[in-house]
Design a protein around this motif. Structure first.
Motif, PDB file in Angstrom:
ATOM      1  N   UNK A  84      -9.782  -3.671  19.669  1.00  0.00           N
ATOM      2  CA  UNK A  84      -9.870  -2.550  20.599  1.00  0.00           C
ATOM      3  C   UNK A  84      -8.765  -1.518  20.403  1.00  0.00           C
ATOM      4  N   UNK A  85      -7.860  -1.743  19.438  1.00  0.00           N
ATOM      5  CA  UNK A  85      -6.840  -0.749  19.125  1.00  0.00           C
ATOM      6  C   UNK A  85      -7.360   0.313  18.166  1.00  0.00           C
ATOM      7  N   UNK A  86      -8.544   0.100  17.567  1.00  0.00           N
ATOM      8  CA  UNK A  86      -9.092   1.028  16.592  1.00  0.00           C
ATOM      9  C   UNK A  86     -10.092   1.971  17.252  1.00  0.00           C
ATOM     10  N   UNK A  87     -10.267   3.146  16.661  1.00  0.00           N
ATOM     11  CA  UNK A  87     -11.221   4.128  17.168  1.00  0.00           C
ATOM     12  C   UNK A  87     -12.629   3.553  17.135  1.00  0.00           C
ATOM     13  N   UNK A  88     -13.441   3.889  18.148  1.00  0.00           N
ATOM     14  CA  UNK A  88     -14.770   3.290  18.275  1.00  0.00           C
ATOM     15  C   UNK A  88     -15.900   4.223  17.860  1.00  0.00           C
ATOM     16  N   UNK A  89     -15.665   5.536  17.831  1.00  0.00           N
ATOM     17  CA  UNK A  89     -16.723   6.522  17.604  1.00  0.00           C
ATOM     18  C   UNK A  89     -16.452   7.271  16.298  1.00  0.00           C
ATOM     19  N   UNK A  90     -17.489   7.325  15.409  1.00  0.00           N
ATOM     20  CA  UNK A  90     -17.327   7.997  14.127  1.00  0.00           C
ATOM     21  C   UNK A  90     -18.511   8.941  13.897  1.00  0.00           C
ATOM     22  N   UNK A  91     -18.268  10.250  13.804  1.00  0.00           N
ATOM     23  CA  UNK A  91     -19.360  11.197  13.529  1.00  0.00           C
ATOM     24  C   UNK A  91     -19.921  10.987  12.128  1.00  0.00           C
ATOM     25  N   UNK A  92     -21.213  11.249  11.969  1.00  0.00           N
ATOM     26  CA  UNK A  92     -21.899  11.027  10.706  1.00  0.00           C
ATOM     27  C   UNK A  92     -22.564  12.306  10.217  1.00  0.00           C
ATOM     28  N   UNK A  93     -22.546  12.500   8.892  1.00  0.00           N
ATOM     29  CA  UNK A  93     -23.333  13.574   8.310  1.00  0.00           C
ATOM     30  C   UNK A  93     -24.743  13.053   8.048  1.00  0.00           C
ATOM     31  N   UNK A  94     -25.599  13.882   7.456  1.00  0.00           N
ATOM     32  CA  UNK A  94     -26.992  13.494   7.265  1.00  0.00           C
ATOM     33  C   UNK A  94     -27.115  12.254   6.378  1.00  0.00           C
ATOM     34  N   UNK A  95     -26.301  12.199   5.323  1.00  0.00           N
ATOM     35  CA  UNK A  95     -26.343  11.038   4.432  1.00  0.00           C
ATOM     36  C   UNK A  95     -25.907   9.776   5.165  1.00  0.00           C
ATOM     37  N   UNK A  96     -24.909   9.912   6.030  1.00  0.00           N
ATOM     38  CA  UNK A  96     -24.450   8.767   6.808  1.00  0.00           C
ATOM     39  C   UNK A  96     -25.511   8.262   7.765  1.00  0.00           C
TER      40      UNK A  96
END
Length: 306
Positions: A122-134
């Motif tokens: 829980x010390x790490x970031x939880x949300x990661x934006x994605x591009x179309x390929x992602x």
């Protein structure tokens, strides 16, 4: 007052889906479903299960650390120990959600991976934006799991576990170089120490306070001399055992200050302090501010846009 912990059964009730036939609490469980629009807030809860969400459509994701406004597709890893509140702020919600519990993993994930993944740390970031390929890459995993769930292949859950491990590793790649709780190759005693500490958290109620607050407390439970524990933790983490414990207590104090209406005295008792004045002094020493001032200033600066 308690911070509620949502069970898998309560999750199905909240999203309006029937509980799968044969579901038994404590047994291995996995499911994957398409996301749809659920108006209103998903309440601020901890959970007794893990969740990975590939989300499209605007939403807000609120934890003790920050409030994130999500305006583009994103992958979200929900660690059970981290209380989260989610609100869908547009009706065009899409993507996938999968949930699973510890029993489903069958201890197949190496211990060090747990400290490198936002799903478990829980010390790490939880949300990661994605591009179309992602989006396409992550969608492939979910579509494969969905297809397997609908099949009658007798070993489908073994295949699903492999896909789930791939999703977990994809998250670790997104995190990139990060300081994990326990470094790869850490001494087994250090791993046991962190596991024991994790068992104390999260703190759900002032009526169930912390029991272990000092290196000696942990050494006693681990059946080792406190000097041996200190030396081993220092060698593996670069920090003293006392520093590691203090960091975790302060992190939990901040979570409770930001996300509950408990007063300082209730938080003090929940964290094992005999007197609120001792907690106030302790918090000031390690956070360089008072508990109430931290609550006021931190709540005013939590908004992040992605």
């Amino acid at each position: 007052m308690q911070i509620h912990t949502e069970t898998i059964r309560q999750y199905y009730q909240r999203v309006g889906h029937p509980v799968p036939a044969g579901f038994q609490p404590g047994e291995g469980h996995f499911n994957v479903r398409r996301r749809n629009y659920i108006p209103g807030l998903l309440p601020y809860n901890r959970r007794d299960y893990y969740k990975i969400c590939l989300g499209t459509g605007q939403m807000t994701h609120t934890t003790a650390k920050r409030k994130t406004v999500i305006r583009q597709p994103a992958i979200i890893y929900s660690c059970p120990s981290l209380p989260v509140e989610i609100e869908a702020t547009s009706a065009d919600q899409g993507g996938f959600t999968c949930i699973f519990n510890d029993a489903f993993l069958l201890n197949g994930l190496r211990q060090e991976i747990r400290y490198e993944s936002p799903l478990f740390n829980d010390a790490l970031e939880a949300v990661y934006p994605l591009d179309e390929a992602g989006v396409q890459r992550f969608s492939h995993y979910f579509l494969e799991m969905e297809s397997l769930m609908a099949s009658d292949y007798p070993h489908k859950y073994d295949m699903i576990r492999n896909l789930l491990f791939a999703l977990i590793h994809e998250g670790i790649r997104l995190v990139g170089p990060a300081e994990a709780k326990v470094p790869v190759g850490a001494d087994r005693l250090v791993t046991r120490f962190f596991h024991l500490m994790d068992q104390q958290f999260p703190v759900d109620s002032p009526e169930s306070p912390l029991k272990m607050m000092t290196p000696a407390d942990y050494a006693g439970q681990l059946s080792v001399h406190v000097n041996h524990l200190n030396a081993t933790v220092k060698k593996s983490t670069g920090k003293t055992t006392r520093e590691v414990i203090h960091e975790r207590i302060i992190a939990e104090a901040k979570t409770l200050l930001l996300n509950t209406d408990w007063d300082a005295a209730e938080i003090a008792y929940a964290l094992g302090f005999e007197y609120p004045s001792h907690f106030a002094k302790y918090f000031r020493q390690y956070a360089q501010t008072t508990p109430l001032l931290f609550r006021e200033t931190a709540r005013a600066g939590m908004l992040v846009n992605i």
